[in-house]
Design an enzyme around this catalytic site. Sequence first.
Site, PDB file in Angstrom:
ATOM      1  N   TYR A   1       0.830  -1.210   0.000  1.00  0.00           N
ATOM      2  CA  TYR A   1       0.000   0.000   0.000  1.00  0.00           C
ATOM      3  C   TYR A   1       0.861   1.256   0.000  1.00  0.00           C
ATOM      4  O   TYR A   1       2.082   1.198   0.195  1.00  0.00           O
ATOM      5  CB  TYR A   1      -0.949  -0.012   1.198  1.00  0.00           C
ATOM      6  CG  TYR A   1      -0.320   0.377   2.524  1.00  0.00           C
ATOM      7  CD1 TYR A   1       0.539  -0.484   3.187  1.00  0.00           C
ATOM      8  CD2 TYR A   1      -0.577   1.624   3.100  1.00  0.00           C
ATOM      9  CE1 TYR A   1       1.120  -0.119   4.395  1.00  0.00           C
ATOM     10  CE2 TYR A   1      -0.003   1.991   4.312  1.00  0.00           C
ATOM     11  CZ  TYR A   1       0.843   1.113   4.957  1.00  0.00           C
ATOM     12  OH  TYR A   1       1.431   1.482   6.131  1.00  0.00           O
TER      13      TYR A   1
ATOM     14  N   LEU B 292      11.075   1.128   7.288  1.00  0.00           N
ATOM     15  CA  LEU B 292      10.542   1.591   6.012  1.00  0.00           C
ATOM     16  C   LEU B 292      11.258   2.902   5.692  1.00  0.00           C
ATOM     17  O   LEU B 292      11.306   3.806   6.540  1.00  0.00           O
ATOM     18  CB  LEU B 292       9.035   1.841   6.120  1.00  0.00           C
ATOM     19  CG  LEU B 292       8.418   2.293   4.799  1.00  0.00           C
ATOM     20  CD1 LEU B 292       8.272   1.109   3.840  1.00  0.00           C
ATOM     21  CD2 LEU B 292       7.079   2.951   5.018  1.00  0.00           C
TER      22      LEU B 292
ATOM     23  N   GLU C 148      12.377   2.467  14.293  1.00  0.00           N
ATOM     24  CA  GLU C 148      11.490   3.508  13.752  1.00  0.00           C
ATOM     25  C   GLU C 148      10.244   3.576  14.621  1.00  0.00           C
ATOM     26  O   GLU C 148      10.173   2.923  15.655  1.00  0.00           O
ATOM     27  CB  GLU C 148      11.138   3.199  12.291  1.00  0.00           C
ATOM     28  CG  GLU C 148      10.397   1.891  12.100  1.00  0.00           C
ATOM     29  CD  GLU C 148       9.997   1.603  10.648  1.00  0.00           C
ATOM     30  OE1 GLU C 148       9.947   2.528   9.836  1.00  0.00           O
ATOM     31  OE2 GLU C 148       9.713   0.432  10.358  1.00  0.00           O
TER      32      GLU C 148
ATOM     33  N   LYS D 178       6.457  -2.026   2.234  1.00  0.00           N
ATOM     34  CA  LYS D 178       5.241  -1.384   2.769  1.00  0.00           C
ATOM     35  C   LYS D 178       4.072  -2.352   2.581  1.00  0.00           C
ATOM     36  O   LYS D 178       3.229  -2.205   1.681  1.00  0.00           O
ATOM     37  CB  LYS D 178       4.999  -0.038   2.084  1.00  0.00           C
ATOM     38  CG  LYS D 178       4.103   0.889   2.906  1.00  0.00           C
ATOM     39  CD  LYS D 178       4.286   2.324   2.488  1.00  0.00           C
ATOM     40  CE  LYS D 178       3.240   3.253   3.060  1.00  0.00           C
ATOM     41  NZ  LYS D 178       3.232   3.365   4.519  1.00  0.00           N
TER      42      LYS D 178
HETATM   43  N1  PMP Z   1       7.694   3.670   8.998  1.00  0.00           N
HETATM   44  C1  PMP Z   1       6.510   3.045   9.068  1.00  0.00           C
HETATM   45  C2  PMP Z   1       6.432   1.732   9.764  1.00  0.00           C
HETATM   46  C3  PMP Z   1       5.360   3.637   8.511  1.00  0.00           C
HETATM   47  O1  PMP Z   1       4.178   3.009   8.570  1.00  0.00           O
HETATM   48  C4  PMP Z   1       5.466   4.913   7.904  1.00  0.00           C
HETATM   49  C5  PMP Z   1       4.261   5.607   7.352  1.00  0.00           C
HETATM   50  N2  PMP Z   1       3.601   4.864   6.418  1.00  0.00           N
HETATM   51  C6  PMP Z   1       6.728   5.524   7.846  1.00  0.00           C
HETATM   52  C7  PMP Z   1       7.822   4.867   8.398  1.00  0.00           C
HETATM   53  C8  PMP Z   1       6.902   6.865   7.188  1.00  0.00           C
HETATM   54  O2  PMP Z   1       6.826   6.748   5.787  1.00  0.00           O
HETATM   55  P1  PMP Z   1       6.343   7.948   4.878  1.00  0.00           P
HETATM   56  O3  PMP Z   1       7.156   9.140   5.244  1.00  0.00           O
HETATM   57  O4  PMP Z   1       6.613   7.482   3.491  1.00  0.00           O
HETATM   58  O5  PMP Z   1       4.893   8.159   5.161  1.00  0.00           O
END
Ligand code: PMP
Length: 282
Positions: free
Chosen positions: A31, A201, A177, A145
């Site tokens: 996603y 991620l 994270e 993701k």
């Molecule tokens: N880490 C995780 C586990 C997340 O779910 C997200 C948000 N989807 C992020 C980091 C941040 O990613 P982004 O800046 O692309 O939203």
Amino acid sequence: MILLWNDTFISEDELRISKDDRGYHFGDGVYEVIKVYGASMFTAEEHIDRLYESADKIKLIIPYTKDVLQKMLYDLVETNNVIDGHIYLQITRGVVPRQHYFPSEGIEPMLLAYTKEAERPLNQFEAGVKAKFVEDVRWLRCDIKSLNLLGNVLAKQEAHEEGCYEAILHRGEKVTEGSSSNIFGIKGGVLYTHPADNFILNGITRRVILQCCKEIGIPVIEEAFTREQTLAMDELFLSSTTSEITPIIEVEGNRIGSGARGQWTEKLQESFEKKLPQAIGI
Ligand code: PMP
């Protein structure tokens, strides 16, 4: 509201999701969330590239070119007249009676995208949030993701139950994270964050922040820091598409720095803001 269902625009009451969708059985899909500012998608190409990378990592072939998908998302935003909000997009491996191994050829992935109007949490950008440490018990491919978010959901719930906005995940002593964000610390004017490997991620917001650091001249060290180092940071913040750059002012009752948004965090927010399709003002 109009939804994108594979390559067709449908109304919500036309949506028919099968009991046999592998998204339901296995969370077998990937996603993205793409932010819309002033009716324009922000970093759409980066999000679409990451979607295709995630799909590739789980051997799911998206049956559209990136350009076609981007155009469909553009049309979705326009059709729904979204000014400020986001697009949620997911694609599963398709509909087939439950069996673990992949379906044979001829089963098409199922794509669903919808939009949501949402105001930016401006107050939070200034006031900051509280966070809690939670052991990171997720799998070893956090770079994907994936729709499988149970580890993230359980961590977020644990934080939520203690009145915290985010769970700061750690494997042993090392912070990885957030449950739905990336985590950054600033110490002595240097920015620290976990490297973009399989334990996190690689957030699109994270990438924009690292670019902002380059432009402002903030040195960056992409190295994991410990829980103890987290508490000793001058400033701490999280980043995500919807939370942008949100200061973390307290972790489990410990004030971070002065207990208020720090100067470097504010500078990064200003720099980030300048990159948005339409500067709205913090
Ligand atoms: N880490 C995780 C586990 C997340 O779910 C997200 C948000 N989807 C992020 C980091 C941040 O990613 P982004 O800046 O692309 O939203």
